[in-house]
Write a protein that holds these residues in place. Structure first.
Motif, PDB file in Angstrom:
ATOM      1  N   THR A 179       0.861  -1.179   0.000  1.00  0.00           N
ATOM      2  CA  THR A 179       0.000   0.000   0.000  1.00  0.00           C
ATOM      3  C   THR A 179       0.894   1.223   0.000  1.00  0.00           C
ATOM      4  O   THR A 179       1.427   1.627   1.022  1.00  0.00           O
ATOM      5  CB  THR A 179      -0.919   0.015   1.238  1.00  0.00           C
ATOM      6  N   ASP A 180       1.088   1.805  -1.183  1.00  0.00           N
ATOM      7  CA  ASP A 180       1.962   2.963  -1.286  1.00  0.00           C
ATOM      8  C   ASP A 180       1.220   4.264  -1.024  1.00  0.00           C
ATOM      9  O   ASP A 180       1.820   5.305  -0.921  1.00  0.00           O
ATOM     10  CB  ASP A 180       2.633   3.017  -2.651  1.00  0.00           C
ATOM     11  N   SER A 181      -0.076   4.198  -0.894  1.00  0.00           N
ATOM     12  CA  SER A 181      -0.862   5.396  -0.648  1.00  0.00           C
ATOM     13  C   SER A 181      -1.613   5.260   0.671  1.00  0.00           C
ATOM     14  O   SER A 181      -2.250   4.246   0.923  1.00  0.00           O
ATOM     15  CB  SER A 181      -1.859   5.600  -1.791  1.00  0.00           C
ATOM     16  N   PRO A 182      -1.543   6.295   1.518  1.00  0.00           N
ATOM     17  CA  PRO A 182      -2.304   6.234   2.759  1.00  0.00           C
ATOM     18  C   PRO A 182      -3.799   6.282   2.525  1.00  0.00           C
ATOM     19  O   PRO A 182      -4.587   6.042   3.425  1.00  0.00           O
ATOM     20  CB  PRO A 182      -1.837   7.465   3.542  1.00  0.00           C
ATOM     21  N   GLN A 183      -4.205   6.560   1.283  1.00  0.00           N
ATOM     22  CA  GLN A 183      -5.628   6.655   0.950  1.00  0.00           C
ATOM     23  C   GLN A 183      -6.348   5.330   1.213  1.00  0.00           C
ATOM     24  O   GLN A 183      -7.520   5.318   1.539  1.00  0.00           O
ATOM     25  CB  GLN A 183      -5.762   7.051  -0.511  1.00  0.00           C
ATOM     26  N   THR A 184      -5.638   4.211   1.104  1.00  0.00           N
ATOM     27  CA  THR A 184      -6.281   2.921   1.314  1.00  0.00           C
ATOM     28  C   THR A 184      -6.578   2.681   2.789  1.00  0.00           C
ATOM     29  O   THR A 184      -7.416   1.851   3.113  1.00  0.00           O
ATOM     30  CB  THR A 184      -5.387   1.794   0.792  1.00  0.00           C
ATOM     31  N   LEU A 185      -5.899   3.394   3.687  1.00  0.00           N
ATOM     32  CA  LEU A 185      -6.096   3.191   5.113  1.00  0.00           C
ATOM     33  C   LEU A 185      -6.966   4.269   5.761  1.00  0.00           C
ATOM     34  O   LEU A 185      -7.638   4.003   6.744  1.00  0.00           O
ATOM     35  CB  LEU A 185      -4.738   3.168   5.828  1.00  0.00           C
ATOM     36  N   TRP A 186      -6.919   5.479   5.238  1.00  0.00           N
ATOM     37  CA  TRP A 186      -7.581   6.609   5.883  1.00  0.00           C
ATOM     38  C   TRP A 186      -8.510   7.305   4.896  1.00  0.00           C
ATOM     39  O   TRP A 186      -8.220   7.394   3.717  1.00  0.00           O
ATOM     40  CB  TRP A 186      -6.549   7.635   6.359  1.00  0.00           C
ATOM     41  N   LYS A 187      -9.596   7.853   5.431  1.00  0.00           N
ATOM     42  CA  LYS A 187     -10.416   8.754   4.635  1.00  0.00           C
ATOM     43  C   LYS A 187      -9.744  10.110   4.749  1.00  0.00           C
ATOM     44  O   LYS A 187      -9.591  10.648   5.854  1.00  0.00           O
ATOM     45  CB  LYS A 187     -11.841   8.803   5.180  1.00  0.00           C
ATOM     46  N   THR A 196       2.321  10.983  10.698  1.00  0.00           N
ATOM     47  CA  THR A 196       3.076  10.220   9.708  1.00  0.00           C
ATOM     48  C   THR A 196       2.421  10.284   8.329  1.00  0.00           C
ATOM     49  O   THR A 196       3.115  10.351   7.316  1.00  0.00           O
ATOM     50  CB  THR A 196       3.207   8.752  10.141  1.00  0.00           C
ATOM     51  N   VAL A 197       1.095  10.292   8.293  1.00  0.00           N
ATOM     52  CA  VAL A 197       0.389  10.398   7.012  1.00  0.00           C
ATOM     53  C   VAL A 197       0.630  11.778   6.411  1.00  0.00           C
ATOM     54  O   VAL A 197       0.860  11.910   5.206  1.00  0.00           O
ATOM     55  CB  VAL A 197      -1.121  10.121   7.187  1.00  0.00           C
ATOM     56  N   ILE A 198       0.614  12.817   7.234  1.00  0.00           N
ATOM     57  CA  ILE A 198       0.853  14.174   6.751  1.00  0.00           C
ATOM     58  C   ILE A 198       2.274  14.291   6.203  1.00  0.00           C
ATOM     59  O   ILE A 198       2.498  14.918   5.159  1.00  0.00           O
ATOM     60  CB  ILE A 198       0.581  15.200   7.868  1.00  0.00           C
ATOM     61  N   GLU A 199       3.240  13.667   6.852  1.00  0.00           N
ATOM     62  CA  GLU A 199       4.619  13.696   6.362  1.00  0.00           C
ATOM     63  C   GLU A 199       4.761  12.950   5.044  1.00  0.00           C
ATOM     64  O   GLU A 199       5.503  13.379   4.156  1.00  0.00           O
ATOM     65  CB  GLU A 199       5.561  13.124   7.416  1.00  0.00           C
ATOM     66  N   GLU A 200       4.047  11.839   4.880  1.00  0.00           N
ATOM     67  CA  GLU A 200       4.082  11.102   3.613  1.00  0.00           C
ATOM     68  C   GLU A 200       3.469  11.939   2.489  1.00  0.00           C
ATOM     69  O   GLU A 200       3.988  11.955   1.376  1.00  0.00           O
ATOM     70  CB  GLU A 200       3.329   9.777   3.742  1.00  0.00           C
ATOM     71  N   VAL A 201       2.379  12.632   2.786  1.00  0.00           N
ATOM     72  CA  VAL A 201       1.752  13.484   1.783  1.00  0.00           C
ATOM     73  C   VAL A 201       2.702  14.623   1.402  1.00  0.00           C
ATOM     74  O   VAL A 201       2.833  14.968   0.225  1.00  0.00           O
ATOM     75  CB  VAL A 201       0.399  14.034   2.298  1.00  0.00           C
TER      76      VAL A 201
END
Length: 131
Positions: free
Chosen positions: A43-51, A82-87
Motif C-alpha cells: 500500500t503505497d498510498s495512505p488513501q487505502t487506510l484513511w479517509k 506520519t500520514v501528513i509527512e508522507e503526503v
C-alpha cells in the motif's frame, strides 16, 4: 618511455570461457525447499487506510523575504502526523521543489498551486482555497 597499454577484459556473455559458470548451479538438487508465499500487496498510498478529508490551500509571503509558499492547512484531526509527512514527501516530489511540515501544515516552496492541488486530489483529498 611510454607505459604499456592496459589489457582489456572482454565482457561478452556469449564467450565460451564464461559458459561454465551457470553449469555449476545446474547440478544442485534441493527437494526440501519450502514453497514461496505470495507477496502481500504494497500500500503505497495512505488513501487505502484513511479517509483523507478536506484541506485548504493558502498563498503566503509573510516573514519569508518576499518568497511565495503554498500552505496546505486544515488536515483532519483523525490523520496521524506520519500520514501528513508522507503526503508532504509526495507533494515535494510532484512539484520538484522543497517544502516542510510545521505542526499539522505543509509548506511547499514556490507559487505552484495547480500542481499542489492536482497532487492532493490524486491522494484523495477535497481541496479548497487558492486556484
Amino acid at each position: 618511455m611510454r607505459p604499456e597499454p592496459k589489457k582489456r577484459v572482454d565482457t561478452n556473455a556469449a564467450e565460451a570461457s564464461r559458459q561454465g559458470l551457470n553449469a555449476a548451479f545446474s547440478s544442485l538438487n534441493l527437494p526440501d525447499l519450502p514453497v514461496a508465499q505470495e507477496p502481500q500487496p504494497v500500500t503505497d498510498s495512505p488513501q487505502t487506510l484513511w479517509k483523507m478529508g478536506r484541506v485548504v490551500l493558502r498563498r503566503e509571503t509573510a516573514h519569508r523575504g518576499g518568497k511565495t509558499v503554498i500552505v496546505v492547512d486544515d488536515f483532519g484531526t483523525h490523520l496521524p502526523a506520519t500520514v501528513i509527512e508522507e503526503v508532504a514527501k509526495k507533494l515535494r516530489a510532484a512539484c520538484g521543489c522543497g517544502g516542510t511540515v510545521k505542526g499539522r501544515t505543509i509548506e511547499i516552496q514556490g507559487d505552484q498551486p495547480t500542481r499542489v492541488r492536482a497532487a492532493l486530489e490524486a491522494e484523495g483529498f477535497q481541496v479548497a482555497g487558492v486556484r
